[in-house]
Scaffold this motif. Structure first.
Motif, mmCIF file in Angstrom:
data_model
loop_
_atom_site.group_PDB
_atom_site.id
_atom_site.type_symbol
_atom_site.label_atom_id
_atom_site.label_comp_id
_atom_site.label_asym_id
_atom_site.label_seq_id
_atom_site.Cartn_x
_atom_site.Cartn_y
_atom_site.Cartn_z
ATOM 1 N N TYR A 1 83.798 -59.383 -25.736
ATOM 2 C CA TYR A 1 83.452 -60.665 -26.345
ATOM 3 C C TYR A 1 84.651 -61.303 -27.032
ATOM 4 O O TYR A 1 84.813 -62.520 -26.993
ATOM 5 N N CYS B 1 86.917 -63.179 -24.966
ATOM 6 C CA CYS B 1 86.401 -64.530 -24.709
ATOM 7 C C CYS B 1 86.478 -65.404 -25.965
ATOM 8 O O CYS B 1 85.907 -66.500 -25.989
ATOM 9 N N LEU C 1 87.107 -69.228 -26.151
ATOM 10 C CA LEU C 1 86.077 -70.263 -26.051
ATOM 11 C C LEU C 1 85.866 -70.956 -27.393
ATOM 12 O O LEU C 1 85.561 -72.145 -27.442
ATOM 13 N N CYS D 1 82.429 -72.866 -18.948
ATOM 14 C CA CYS D 1 83.218 -71.627 -18.896
ATOM 15 C C CYS D 1 82.408 -70.449 -19.427
ATOM 16 O O CYS D 1 82.431 -69.356 -18.852
ATOM 17 N N ALA D 2 81.682 -70.659 -20.531
ATOM 18 C CA ALA D 2 80.878 -69.587 -21.121
ATOM 19 C C ALA D 2 79.810 -69.104 -20.143
ATOM 20 O O ALA D 2 79.581 -67.892 -19.995
ATOM 21 N N ILE E 1 81.516 -67.048 -17.161
ATOM 22 C CA ILE E 1 81.977 -65.719 -17.574
ATOM 23 C C ILE E 1 80.788 -64.798 -17.835
ATOM 24 O O ILE E 1 80.804 -63.610 -17.473
ATOM 25 N N SER E 2 79.733 -65.339 -18.437
ATOM 26 C CA SER E 2 78.532 -64.538 -18.702
ATOM 27 C C SER E 2 77.924 -64.004 -17.414
ATOM 28 O O SER E 2 77.514 -62.840 -17.334
ATOM 29 N N LEU F 1 78.461 -65.831 -25.769
ATOM 30 C CA LEU F 1 79.584 -66.673 -25.366
ATOM 31 C C LEU F 1 79.288 -68.149 -25.585
ATOM 32 O O LEU F 1 80.179 -68.927 -25.968
ATOM 33 N N ASN G 1 93.196 -71.741 -22.652
ATOM 34 C CA ASN G 1 92.401 -70.522 -22.702
ATOM 35 C C ASN G 1 93.130 -69.328 -22.115
ATOM 36 O O ASN G 1 92.992 -68.204 -22.591
ATOM 37 N N PHE H 1 93.611 -66.063 -24.042
ATOM 38 C CA PHE H 1 92.984 -64.874 -23.447
ATOM 39 C C PHE H 1 93.973 -63.709 -23.417
ATOM 40 O O PHE H 1 93.627 -62.582 -23.789
ATOM 41 N N SER I 1 94.391 -62.502 -26.882
ATOM 42 C CA SER I 1 93.243 -61.714 -27.316
ATOM 43 C C SER I 1 93.237 -60.338 -26.651
ATOM 44 O O SER I 1 92.851 -59.341 -27.275
#
Length: 447
Positions: free
Chosen positions: A57, A60, A63, A93-94, A97-98, A141, A240, A244, A247
């Motif tokens: 998570y 992501c 986001l 996007c959310a 990806i989900s 997300l 992103n 990303f 992250s």
């Protein structure tokens, strides 16, 4: 620090700090509830499983971060169409990806646990936890995207209520399922899933209210389709992509602590889970100031107001330093008592106390990176964040651990301390360079 500007900062920072601490507070409650069960492998399993889900998570997290920075700039320039486009793109996007996470759930769990190690009991508990928690991906997300959009709209109260309600429900579900119904690790996982979907309903309601307060009429489906275009999506994805990678490097360090700790024994990974929950508590609280920087500095960037931008950053750095000092002092004075609140397992408590001194030091080492993260999100400079994070992780965290690995778990905490400090130093140098060259304010302010 100007009183008027301090008031503006605190009007966003305080609600976000108060609501942000409900996120690690949830982790503390999880740890306290599971930490009082009869075996340490329950706590170790939740720590391992939670780390895997958190890793996914938080990867992501772009986001929220990218959405906040871009939306704050659009708000500063007064572009309604641009703000709608950013929201639509982020939610798209959310959703995408989900869907991928749900489809790839089984191989994702197998791969993560093959890297993690740990005893058979810990692996079994972690597998059950992850399999349930990943079902909340669509809600979790989408919540990130909506939270970022609300912050970009300069609203602190809406995100505050979203986070407080979501995490308070999570705690209530935790107590009901784990303590009341004796569902143990599965109960903790289902509690988080239920809370995430309740939080999504809350976020949609709050976003609707914000939009109506600003523009009196909701956008139609046709208008949402019209603003969605691949060029805007590519811009969001470009930012992103850098966040990303940033992250991923960040989570690699935290995951390494959990995974490597699992090879040192169930008591070590459980003790690290207790201490990392306290570190996350500090991180989320200081992130409240970072959120204020993202929203206010992004607005100043959109308006082309360089003087306000620079004063805002200085004020937030000073406030963050005060807060970090208070946290460090708190861990010095009451660290042993705080550990005892989370677990009554003697082996876990004594192990955590051996490494408490690292936690006492970390807030003052880590404070600068949180505020500076907010600055670079506000100006939508994902590349600088990515590069500084890669240097801090690959150039500091892993080399430090490798050099000191004979120290066991102390090597992991040494590496984490050096990593946090180097993040702040790297971003600080990049910030000074950008300000000296006026790189962010060379363009004419929008009329």
């Amino acid at each position: 620090m100007k009183i008027q500007q301090l008031g503006v900062i605190l009007s966003i920072a305080l609600p976000m700090m108060l609501s942000n601490i409900t996120v690690p507070l949830l982790g503390l409650v999880d740890t306290a509830v599971i930490g009082h069960l009869e075996h340490s492998y329950y706590l170790a399993g939740v720590a391992l499983g939670s780390m895997v889900v958190t890793l996914v998570y938080w990867l992501c997290g772009f986001l929220r971060m990218a959405t906040t920075g871009l939306c704050a700039q659009a708000y500063g320039s007064g572009s309604r169409e641009r703000m709608l486009q950013i929201l639509v793109n982020a939610l798209f996007c959310a959703s995408l990806i989900s869907l991928l996470l749900l489809v790839l759930r089984a191989p994702l769990i197998d791969f993560a646990l093959s890297l993690a190690g740990g005893s058979a009991e810990v692996q079994q508990q972690a597998r059950g936890y992850i399999g349930i928690r990943i079902l909340s991906a669509p809600a979790a997300l989408a919540n990130l995207a909506l939270l970022g959009w609300m912050l970009g709209m300069q609203s602190a109260k809406a995100p505050m209520w979203q986070l407080i309600v979501t995490n308070t429900l999570n705690i209530a579900f935790d107590l009901l399922l784990v303590v009341g119904l004796d569902m143990k690790v599965e109960g903790a996982a289902w509690a988080s899933v239920m809370a995430d979907y309740c939080g999504l309903a809350m976020a949609l309601m709050l976003s609707r209210k914000l939009w109506l307060a600003q523009w009196q009429q909701l956008p139609s489906f046709k208008e949402c389709r019209a603003v969605f275009n691949w060029l805007g999506l590519r811009q969001l994805l470009a930012l992103n992509r850098d966040i990303f990678v940033r992250s991923m490097a960040l989570q690699a360090c935290f995951a390494f602590m959990t995974f490597k700790g699992s090879h040192l024994g169930d008591h070590v990974v459980a003790a690290n889970a207790v201490l990392l929950n306290f570190l996350l508590f500090v991180s989320f609280a200081l992130d409240g100031l970072a959120y204020a920087v993202e929203a206010l500095a992004g607005k100043a960037k959109g308006e082309g107001d360089e003087a306000s931008f620079r004063q805002l950053v200085r004020s937030c750095m000073l406030l963050a330093a005060y807060c970090a000092g208070v946290f460090s002092l708190g861990f010095v004075v009451a660290g042993d008592q705080l550990i005892a609140l989370l677990t009554d397992l003697p082996e876990v408590r004594s192990t955590a106390q051996q490494y408490l001194s690292w936690l006492q030091l970390l807030p003052v080492l880590a404070v600068w990176c949180f505020v500076l993260d907010g600055v670079f999100i506000a100006v939508a400079e994902g590349r600088a964040m990515r590069n500084s994070m890669l240097i801090a992780s690959l150039g500091v965290f892993f080399p430090l651990w490798w050099l000191a690995q004979d120290w066991g778990n102390h090597a992991l905490w040494l590496a984490m301390s050096g990593f946090m400090l180097s993040r702040g130093i790297g971003l600080g140098l990049l910030y000074r360079q950008a300000i000296a060259r006026r790189r962010w304010f060379n363009q004419t302010a929008p009329g």
